[in-house]
Design a protein around this motif. Structure first.
Motif, PDB file in Angstrom:
ATOM      1  N   LYS A   1       0.836  -1.196   0.000  1.00 21.60           N
ATOM      2  CA  LYS A   1       0.000   0.000   0.000  1.00 21.60           C
ATOM      3  C   LYS A   1       0.870   1.245   0.000  1.00 21.60           C
ATOM      4  O   LYS A   1       1.990   1.252   0.513  1.00 21.60           O
ATOM      5  CB  LYS A   1      -0.918  -0.019   1.217  1.00 21.60           C
ATOM      6  N   THR A   2       0.361   2.322  -0.505  1.00 25.33           N
ATOM      7  CA  THR A   2       1.179   3.536  -0.642  1.00 25.33           C
ATOM      8  C   THR A   2       0.999   4.521   0.511  1.00 25.33           C
ATOM      9  O   THR A   2       1.785   5.446   0.657  1.00 25.33           O
ATOM     10  CB  THR A   2       0.842   4.257  -1.960  1.00 25.33           C
ATOM     11  N   ASN A   3      -0.036   4.331   1.309  1.00 22.05           N
ATOM     12  CA  ASN A   3      -0.267   5.284   2.409  1.00 22.05           C
ATOM     13  C   ASN A   3       0.724   5.037   3.545  1.00 22.05           C
ATOM     14  O   ASN A   3       0.418   4.407   4.547  1.00 22.05           O
ATOM     15  CB  ASN A   3      -1.712   5.151   2.898  1.00 22.05           C
ATOM     16  N   THR A   4       1.937   5.510   3.359  1.00 22.65           N
ATOM     17  CA  THR A   4       3.004   5.203   4.315  1.00 22.65           C
ATOM     18  C   THR A   4       2.788   5.876   5.664  1.00 22.65           C
ATOM     19  O   THR A   4       3.145   5.320   6.695  1.00 22.65           O
ATOM     20  CB  THR A   4       4.367   5.656   3.756  1.00 22.65           C
ATOM     21  N   SER A   5       2.216   7.091   5.649  1.00 23.95           N
ATOM     22  CA  SER A   5       2.042   7.775   6.950  1.00 23.95           C
ATOM     23  C   SER A   5       1.057   7.009   7.819  1.00 23.95           C
ATOM     24  O   SER A   5       1.245   6.880   9.033  1.00 23.95           O
ATOM     25  CB  SER A   5       1.597   9.221   6.745  1.00 23.95           C
ATOM     26  N   ASP A   6       0.018   6.457   7.216  1.00 23.88           N
ATOM     27  CA  ASP A   6      -0.949   5.655   7.968  1.00 23.88           C
ATOM     28  C   ASP A   6      -0.253   4.405   8.513  1.00 23.88           C
ATOM     29  O   ASP A   6      -0.433   4.027   9.675  1.00 23.88           O
ATOM     30  CB  ASP A   6      -2.114   5.285   7.044  1.00 23.88           C
TER      31      ASP A   6
END
Lengths: 661, 363
Positions: free
Chosen positions: A150-155
């Protein structure tokens, strides 16, 4: 310094009410008056007066002051001292304003404490993890290197962090260091972000080393964050230090003023107060009150003779240099009003006893050094709590050290060695049985010296008692009491007879009529105490039956005779402990000297002697101090110190009073 | 060894310490403090100065509680130092109560992580991991992935037999209550067995104190589980500690099949008449309007009442024979009561309770 307790005078003053505050502050500034409540004055003086009513809640002031003290404690700040000049500068405080300031500080502290708590929790977690890694306890922690889809690294990063794991970057990979016990939560997060574990062993190895480096750096970072929070807390208090000090002084002055004014009574326009003042301050106090009231006041002085002397507070003034010995007297009791101030006598007798029991130039110097260094350390760190060697003990040691050194000079002892010739006699040589010539050549001689020393102490006590009784005009007690003149004569005759008996080789008593008369006449006078006292009581209206008088006379005489005989004898022999401790001191040092010779090695010899000296200073020093105290309290004070006085406690800026509620 | 030589020194020391226990003034100041930080600062310069230092360094009252716990362990150890072997062994059994509480906390954390799937990460730092009485590897327990690892970690300790009666499945299904209940039973069993090692005078004192203690515990169990959680007869019987006069009387009625909660109140009224008014006010058959929260509040009142009663009894012991184990037991109780009071006030301050509410709960 006064040889006797200070002469006191009772002041009663009527001043205009609008001048009351100025008078109060002026009197607190002087700090020499002990106030008496008007209710305690005679009935006729009390009728037209009302009690003082405070305009502000004293409890709220006390609570605010306590809060400021609590904030100071958290900032490790010493409480300010109030100077006389502060009295005028500080007015009644605005509690609302202070409350707002304290609440603001409390909010900052609470916020920072919460930060501190969160940082501390992270430190605990990191420390546990680092501990397992360092001890290679792999069963408790897990290391992962991999990537997510997944690309939502901050999450991802947030979720990893909230699951209690530590996430780091390594090239294109993520590294996760976690406790295995948190796996059930962590696995869910990893599944959600489609975690793919790196299968390259060399990456795993390098990444692990990097992760350890990073987690340890994190640990350090957290520690410095924690220190920064701690600093913020201290700074938030220090920034307000001056303001808070000002408020604290205001509250303190207010409480002191309220304490004084609670002793005041009022009519419509005037204020009435009363209190005890040392007679030497009479003019000064009168001038202060006159000055503050512009002369519109009435001041009356009552002499101590007009009041029951048992109700007059006792002020004792000793030279500053005798302060440690004043504490010894205070711990025992307060002397009676008008009697002799025991402090200078205790100072001499205590140091003399200590010097006889613990005589050594070297050890005395060490004791002095300990006292000096301790005192300097407490001065340097005024907030430091009293340890085993308290402030007071350190000051006392600065006196006992030189006393011991003087004893060492008399008996020629330095660290247990006879390096210098004795001025009086060589204690070590006498105790060890190789004294040649000199005044004292065996332990019996030492015992004799200490008994004579005891006789001097006891006689000093008796003479001080006679002076006290003359000052108190208690002439009957002066004559008849066991510590009076007759008791003294019996003691003197007894000593003479005993010394004669010892001098005759324990064979005979003096063959002189003086012995018979010296015992019979004082005994007869003491016997007369009962009838004479009965006659005095009868004259005062308390007549007793003849049979009662006879019975009391016989019983009292028997008890007095027994007390004089056994009391004086045991008190005198009690001074043998001075010799006992002195001999023990020498014996211990000799034992260590003998032990130091056994290894035949100079280094071992020095070490054993150092150890011996340390032990002797600690054990013998303590014993000598306690025994000297005991001899003063029981053998010396018993003779002349009744301890029935009420201590004079004037209200001053240093008074430790709080609210009167 | 005579009672005088056994207790002269330690009891004099403990009596002096009882005198040093915090005065109401300190507790009062803590209650009045407007926030947690100021409440903790009251402890600076007192016997609990170390607690203030811990808070100052961490800002965390759970760390303060851990420090208080460690102090409790340390003072028990100190007591053992001054005791002969038999009395020391008895104190060790008393320490097992502390150890058991620590073990329960560890297992609760394990349960939270592995059964409830909560993350417990830093919480492990709030439990003591040093040896208290038995050699227990607390790190193994806190890091255990399965229940079997806990059972293995407790091998060679008195707790192993209890833990081995349960499985991962049991714990997941029924929770920790049955296990903790059995641990309580085990401690009382070991405690009463340890009385045999004491001198006859000490045994009498200790037995009288702990028989009342068991009765109080059974009374509270009856109220908590009988009235509040409405356990059935069989479940209740398992909760009761099989010792003391309350249990004996209840058991008789249970065996005869005539046990009812209302009759239990009657039994307690007979044995402990002072507590009857509170108990009767909690009887649902008499007061059907009672809610769960009413009962919970009244339970607290009863607990407080019983605690005060115990306090009075210990104060009475202190005025009796100075050379018995009673002084030590009184000190342990009074100190524990004070520690609990401090913990309670600090928690209340953490949750920003008003002064009035704290006083209400403490009273």
């Amino acid at each position: 310094m006064n040889l006797f307790t200070k002469k006191m005078k009772m002041l009663t003053a009527v001043i205009p009410s609008d001048k009351s505050e100025y008078v109060v502050k002026a009197l607190i500034g002087r700090g020499v008056m002990e106030f008496v409540r008007v209710e305690d004055l005679p009935e006729e003086n009390r009728k037209l007066v009302q009690k003082h009513q405070s305009r502000i809640s004293i409890q709220s002031i006390a609570d605010m002051r306590a809060r400021i003290e609590s904030v100071f404690k958290q900032g490790n700040i010493q409480l300010p001292t109030i100077e006389v000049s502060d009295l005028e500068a500080y007015d009644r405080p605005d509690t609302g304003e202070v409350k707002r300031l304290l609440d603001a500080i409390a909010d900052t502290i609470s916020r920072e404490r919460e930060n501190q708590r969160l940082i501390n929790q992270k430190i605990n977690l990191v420390s546990e993890l680092v501990g397992y890694v360092d001890k290679k306890e792999e069963e408790y922690y897990q290391f992962r290197v991999g990537t997510i889809e997944k690309t939502n690294t901050s999450d991802f990063e947030e979720r990893i962090s909230s699951s209690g794991a530590f996430l780091f970057n390594y090239n294109d990979y993520y590294m996760i260091l976690s406790l295995k016990r948190d796996n059930s939560r962590l696995d869910g997060v990893l599944d959600r972000f489609v975690w793919t574990e790196c299968s390259k062993p060399e990456v795993q190895t390098k990444a692990f080393a990097k992760a350890i480096e990073l987690i340890k750096a994190k640990q350090k970072e957290l520690e410095s964050d924690k220190a920064a929070v701690q600093k913020k807390i201290t700074d938030s208090i220090l920034n307000k230090k001056e303001e808070l000090s000002g408020y604290w002084k205001s509250f303190r002055v207010f409480e002191l003023c309220e304490h004084v004014e609670n002793h005041f009574s009022h009519t419509k326009n005037t204020t009435l107060f009363s209190g005890w003042v040392p007679a030497e301050k009479e003019k000064e106090i009168e001038a202060i009150i006159n000055d503050e009231c512009d002369g519109k006041c009435i001041i009356e002085w009552t002499d101590d003779t007009a009041i029951d002397r048992s109700k007059v507070p006792v002020s004792v003034s000793s030279a500053k240099i005798l302060e440690p010995f004043e504490v010894i007297v205070d711990n025992y009791a307060t002397p009676e009003y008008g009697s002799i101030n025991p402090t200078p006598f205790v100072a001499i007798s205590y140091m003399a006893m200590f010097a006889l029991m613990f005589a050594d130039i070297g050890q005395g110097f060490i004791i002095f050094l300990i006292g000096l260094l301790g005192t300097l350390d407490y001065k340097k760190h005024p907030m430091k709590k009293d340890g085993l060697l308290s402030r007071y003990l350190c000051r006392l040691l600065m006196y006992l050290g030189p006393a011991s050194m003087f004893g060492g000079l008399l008996f020629g002892s330095t660290f247990g060695y006879s390096w210098i010739p004795a001025l009086w006699f060589n204690y070590h040589a006498v105790v060890n049985g190789h004294a040649e010539g000199g005044l004292i050549h065996d332990v019996y001689g030492i015992l004799g010296v200490t008994i004579k020393f005891g006789i001097i102490i006891i006689f000093t006590g008796l003479i001080l008692n006679w002076i006290n009784l003359i000052r108190k005009k208690r002439y009957l007690t002066l004559i008849f009491d066991k510590n009076g003149i007759m008791g003294g004569i019996l003691y003197a005759v007894g000593i003479w007879a005993c010394f004669y008996f010892v001098g005759s080789g324990y064979k005979s008593f003096p063959d002189s009529p003086l012995l018979v008369f010296g015992i019979a006449i004082p005994a007869f006078v003491i016997f007369l105490k009962g009838p004479v006292m009965a006659y005095v009581h009868a004259k005062q209206g308390h007549k007793e039956k003849l049979s009662q008088v006879i019975m009391d006379t016989i019983m009292e005489f028997l008890i007095d005779a027994l007390e004089i005989f056994s009391g004086f004898l045991s008190n005198t022999l009690s001074f043998m402990r001075v010799a006992g401790l002195g001999i023990a001191h020498v014996s211990l040092m000799t034992a260590f000297e003998d032990m130091s010779a056994i290894p035949g090695n100079p280094v071992a010899k020095v070490l054993i002697m150092i150890l011996g000296n340390v032990l002797v200073i600690a054990i013998e020093g303590l014993s000598a101090g306690i025994q000297a105290l005991r001899l003063n309290y029981y053998e010396f004070f018993n003779r002349y110190f009744t301890g029935r006085g009420i201590a004079f406690s004037p209200i001053s800026l240093k008074s430790r009073i709080s609210t009167d509620n | 060894m005579s009672d005088v030589s056994r207790y002269a020194f330690i009891n004099a020391k403990l009596r002096a310490r009882i005198g040093e226990l915090h005065s109401n003034e300190i507790i009062e100041k803590m209650i009045k403090a407007p926030n947690l930080a100021e409440a903790v600062s009251v402890l600076a310069g007192t016997r609990h100065d170390s607690l203030y230092k811990v808070y100052d360094e961490t800002g965390d009252i759970q760390m303060v509680e851990l420090a208080l716990f460690e102090e409790e362990v340390a003072f028990h150890r100190e007591l053992i130092k001054y005791m002969d072997e038999n009395t020391g062994n008895f104190v060790k059994v008393l320490m097992e109560k502390i150890e058991e509480a620590n073990l329960k906390n560890e297992v609760r954390l394990w349960f939270a992580a592995n059964v409830l799937h909560h993350h417990i990460s830093y919480h492990s730092s709030y439990v003591d991991k040093e040896k208290i009485v038995n050699s227990i590897d607390y790190y193994k327990i806190i890091n255990a992935i399965s229940y079997d690892e806990i059972v293995k970690a407790l091998e060679g300790t008195p707790y192993h037999s209890i833990f081995s009666k349960f499985s991962n499945k049991d714990i997941s299904k029924f929770g920790l209550f049955p296990l903790e209940n059995m641990l309580d039973h085990l401690w009382y069993e070991r405690l009463f067995a340890s009385f045999d090692d004491l001198s006859s005078k000490d045994e009498k004192v200790a037995r009288s104190i702990y028989l009342v203690d068991v009765d109080i515990k059974n009374m509270l169990a009856l109220i908590r589980y009988g009235l509040y959680y409405e356990f059935n007869k069989k479940e209740l019987e398992q909760v009761f500690i099989p010792l003391g006069s309350v249990y004996k009387a209840l058991k008789l009625e249970m065996d005869a099949g005539i046990f009812k909660l209302s009759s239990a109140s009657r039994i307690i009224k007979r044995l402990y008449p002072d507590s009857a008014p509170i108990l009767l006010s909690m009887d649902k058959s008499e007061h059907p309007e009672l809610t769960h929260s009413d009962i919970a509040h009244k339970t607290l009142s009863l607990e407080h009442y019983l605690s005060e009663k115990r306090k009075k009894e210990f104060t009475k012991i202190l005025s009796g024979d100075p050379f018995t184990i009673g002084t030590m037991l009184a000190y342990i109780f009074l100190r524990k009561a004070e520690d609990n009071m401090i913990k309670g006030i600090l928690s209340a301050k953490y949750y920003h309770w008003e002064e009035e509410k704290i006083r209400r709960e403490l009273d």
